[in-house]
Design a protein around this motif. Structure first.
Motif, PDB file in Angstrom:
ATOM      1  N   VAL A  51       0.815  -1.215   0.000  1.00 55.93           N
ATOM      2  CA  VAL A  51       0.000   0.000   0.000  1.00 55.93           C
ATOM      3  C   VAL A  51       0.850   1.268   0.000  1.00 55.93           C
ATOM      4  O   VAL A  51       0.550   2.222  -0.738  1.00 55.93           O
ATOM      5  N   ALA A  52       1.899   1.314   0.814  1.00 56.89           N
ATOM      6  CA  ALA A  52       2.659   2.559   0.966  1.00 56.89           C
ATOM      7  C   ALA A  52       3.253   3.068  -0.352  1.00 56.89           C
ATOM      8  O   ALA A  52       3.064   4.244  -0.693  1.00 56.89           O
ATOM      9  N   PRO A  53       3.977   2.243  -1.135  1.00 56.64           N
ATOM     10  CA  PRO A  53       4.525   2.778  -2.390  1.00 56.64           C
ATOM     11  C   PRO A  53       3.450   3.185  -3.391  1.00 56.64           C
ATOM     12  O   PRO A  53       3.587   4.214  -4.067  1.00 56.64           O
ATOM     13  N   VAL A  54       2.373   2.389  -3.508  1.00 57.03           N
ATOM     14  CA  VAL A  54       1.310   2.727  -4.464  1.00 57.03           C
ATOM     15  C   VAL A  54       0.650   4.041  -4.070  1.00 57.03           C
ATOM     16  O   VAL A  54       0.448   4.939  -4.907  1.00 57.03           O
ATOM     17  N   LEU A  55       0.305   4.169  -2.790  1.00 51.04           N
ATOM     18  CA  LEU A  55      -0.342   5.391  -2.321  1.00 51.04           C
ATOM     19  C   LEU A  55       0.563   6.598  -2.504  1.00 51.04           C
ATOM     20  O   LEU A  55       0.125   7.668  -2.960  1.00 51.04           O
ATOM     21  N   ALA A  56       1.849   6.455  -2.195  1.00 48.33           N
ATOM     22  CA  ALA A  56       2.783   7.579  -2.321  1.00 48.33           C
ATOM     23  C   ALA A  56       2.952   7.999  -3.781  1.00 48.33           C
ATOM     24  O   ALA A  56       2.984   9.205  -4.080  1.00 48.33           O
ATOM     25  N   VAL A  57       3.054   7.046  -4.679  1.00 53.06           N
ATOM     26  CA  VAL A  57       3.197   7.368  -6.106  1.00 53.06           C
ATOM     27  C   VAL A  57       1.954   8.088  -6.622  1.00 53.06           C
ATOM     28  O   VAL A  57       2.044   9.068  -7.375  1.00 53.06           O
TER      29      VAL A  57
ATOM     30  N   ASN B 218       3.053   6.257 -14.201  1.00 52.97           N
ATOM     31  CA  ASN B 218       3.064   4.980 -14.886  1.00 52.97           C
ATOM     32  C   ASN B 218       3.060   3.906 -13.809  1.00 52.97           C
ATOM     33  O   ASN B 218       3.667   4.090 -12.746  1.00 52.97           O
ATOM     34  N   ALA B 219       2.406   2.811 -14.070  1.00 48.45           N
ATOM     35  CA  ALA B 219       2.309   1.750 -13.054  1.00 48.45           C
ATOM     36  C   ALA B 219       3.677   1.235 -12.635  1.00 48.45           C
ATOM     37  O   ALA B 219       3.849   0.782 -11.502  1.00 48.45           O
ATOM     38  N   ARG B 220       4.657   1.330 -13.525  1.00 47.81           N
ATOM     39  CA  ARG B 220       5.979   0.820 -13.171  1.00 47.81           C
ATOM     40  C   ARG B 220       6.633   1.639 -12.063  1.00 47.81           C
ATOM     41  O   ARG B 220       7.555   1.160 -11.397  1.00 47.81           O
ATOM     42  N   TYR B 221       6.182   2.869 -11.855  1.00 42.92           N
ATOM     43  CA  TYR B 221       6.737   3.673 -10.772  1.00 42.92           C
ATOM     44  C   TYR B 221       6.445   3.052  -9.408  1.00 42.92           C
ATOM     45  O   TYR B 221       7.148   3.328  -8.434  1.00 42.92           O
ATOM     46  N   ALA B 222       5.404   2.234  -9.344  1.00 41.59           N
ATOM     47  CA  ALA B 222       5.037   1.580  -8.084  1.00 41.59           C
ATOM     48  C   ALA B 222       5.481   0.124  -8.052  1.00 41.59           C
ATOM     49  O   ALA B 222       5.011  -0.643  -7.211  1.00 41.59           O
ATOM     50  N   LEU B 223       6.406  -0.253  -8.923  1.00 42.59           N
ATOM     51  CA  LEU B 223       6.794  -1.662  -9.032  1.00 42.59           C
ATOM     52  C   LEU B 223       7.394  -2.196  -7.732  1.00 42.59           C
ATOM     53  O   LEU B 223       7.297  -3.402  -7.455  1.00 42.59           O
ATOM     54  N   THR B 224       7.988  -1.343  -6.924  1.00 45.36           N
ATOM     55  CA  THR B 224       8.548  -1.819  -5.653  1.00 45.36           C
ATOM     56  C   THR B 224       7.470  -2.390  -4.742  1.00 45.36           C
ATOM     57  O   THR B 224       7.776  -3.132  -3.801  1.00 45.36           O
ATOM     58  N   ALA B 225       6.194  -2.071  -4.999  1.00 44.23           N
ATOM     59  CA  ALA B 225       5.099  -2.559  -4.163  1.00 44.23           C
ATOM     60  C   ALA B 225       4.664  -3.972  -4.534  1.00 44.23           C
ATOM     61  O   ALA B 225       3.993  -4.638  -3.727  1.00 44.23           O
ATOM     62  N   LEU B 226       5.009  -4.440  -5.735  1.00 41.86           N
ATOM     63  CA  LEU B 226       4.503  -5.730  -6.211  1.00 41.86           C
ATOM     64  C   LEU B 226       4.851  -6.901  -5.285  1.00 41.86           C
ATOM     65  O   LEU B 226       4.000  -7.780  -5.065  1.00 41.86           O
TER      66      LEU B 226
END
Length: 371
Positions: free
Chosen positions: A309-315, A326-334
């Protein structure tokens, strides 16, 4: 005594299967690796990495990009060359290593060595990891370093006494992630929340302060190691013109991220939107199994949800202020989502962390529904 050979045989079988999954990940990421020509951003990688290291560093600072990924490809390219296959191979190799580290991370969180298999298989087959494992950009390396940092932090959280060697490893892994992409900071935030909640609420055997001071020292060390880059790049931030004008549609960005995290980058959006219902049911079922699994499941959920949640929400919040997404900016959350899925396979209702039973029928159902 008679049980020892059985135990050894079981571990040997697990290692053979894990090796097979690792080879599968390698085959998927290297299959037709040079089939397509380089697209624009990959062409930037090819151009920049052939510069001298001082010129490369100056270029990345001027372009407001951290340099570590380019260093990696530059050093590899001087050995392997600059064709499509050579430029993309560091990403493929990073993905394979991330699969192995993710399997180890899951086994540590569940306490069951057999948990490595569903975790490794889900990571090896995930279309988004395979996609960026075949691209000459920094996202596979970022994912690898994120899994390494997260795994080290969870390992440190399990220890009754501080390990300065372990904390040094965490500092280096997280600093390397930040020198690969700025958005590693969002992953650090999620992991920090999970670690602090874990330390102050659940780990009764270890005084919270004993965990807090090493974490604060590690955080300060990461900041100090990153200051030289910030000094170089902050003056360039005001000159960056790579943002579009307009308003970000938050619902569309969230839907695009959900599709990427489940079906990958290449599936048609209309088909993937329908599949989101199935993925939502699978995720809800996995969360239910983890919640019913007791403390081990609750702890895994804590780290997985903070990681997701944290990386997606922050991005998304950043994209509202600076409309570039771009969705890849939140790839660390996967990996957080993969922890939920594979944790649901590995910890059934009322199963303790020491159990090696994975619930074969539920595991098979979840795997089929996911892919």
């Amino acid at each position: 005594m008679p049980k020892a050979p059985v135990h050894a045989s079981h571990l040997h079988a697990l290692r053979i299967r894990l090796l097979a999954i690792t080879l599968l990940a390698f085959a998927l990421t290297t299959f037709r690796l040079d089939w397509q020509s380089l697209w624009y951003d990959e062409g930037v990688t090819a151009t920049v990495t052939q510069k001298s290291l001082p010129a490369l560093t100056a270029w990345t600072a001027a372009d407001v990009q951290p340099p570590l990924y380019y260093y990696t490809v530059a050093l590899w390219g001087r050995v392997a060359g600059w064709n499509e296959w050579a430029l993309r191979f560091p990403s493929a190799w990073a993905t394979v290593l991330a699969v192995l580290l993710f399997a180890t991370l899951l086994a540590r969180l569940t306490g069951a060595s057999s948990a490595r298999l569903p975790g490794a298989l889900l990571a090896a087959l995930h279309p988004l990891l395979v996609y960026y494992g075949q691209e000459a950009r920094m996202y596979a390396q970022l994912t690898l370093l994120g899994v390494l940092a997260g795994g080290l932090l969870i390992w440190l959280a399990n220890r009754p006494r501080p390990s300065w060697f372990g904390w040094a490893g965490f500092v280096l892994a997280m600093t390397a992630a930040l020198y690969t992409h700025y958005f590693a900071l969002f992953l650090f935030g999620g992991l920090a929340i999970a670690f602090l909640v874990d330390s102050f609420c659940w780990r009764r055997s270890v005084p919270p302060v004993r965990s807090l001071w090493p974490f604060l020292a590690a955080s300060a060390a990461i900041a100090l190691l990153y200051i030289p880059w910030l000094i170089a790049v902050v003056p360039q931030l005001g000159q960056d013109r790579s943002y579009w004008t307009g308003t970000l549609k938050l619902d569309e960005a969230l839907a695009r991220t959900a599709i990427a995290f489940t079906s990958g980058e290449t599936v048609l959006e209309q088909s993937a939107s329908w599949l989101l219902v199935s993925y939502g049911l699978v995720t809800a079922y996995a969360i239910y199994r983890l919640w019913r699994a007791g403390k081990a499941g609750h702890r895994l959920l804590l780290y997985a949800l903070c990681w997701l949640v944290a990386p997606v929400l922050a991005v998304l919040l950043l994209a509202l202020a600076l409309p570039k997404f771009n969705a890849r900016y939140a790839l660390t959350a996967l990996p957080g989502l993969l922890l939920i899925w594979s944790g649901g396979l590995s910890l059934g209702a009322n199963q303790g962390p020491g159990s090696s039973r994975t619930g074969p029928r539920a595991a098979l159902l979840l795997l089929i529904a996911s892919f």
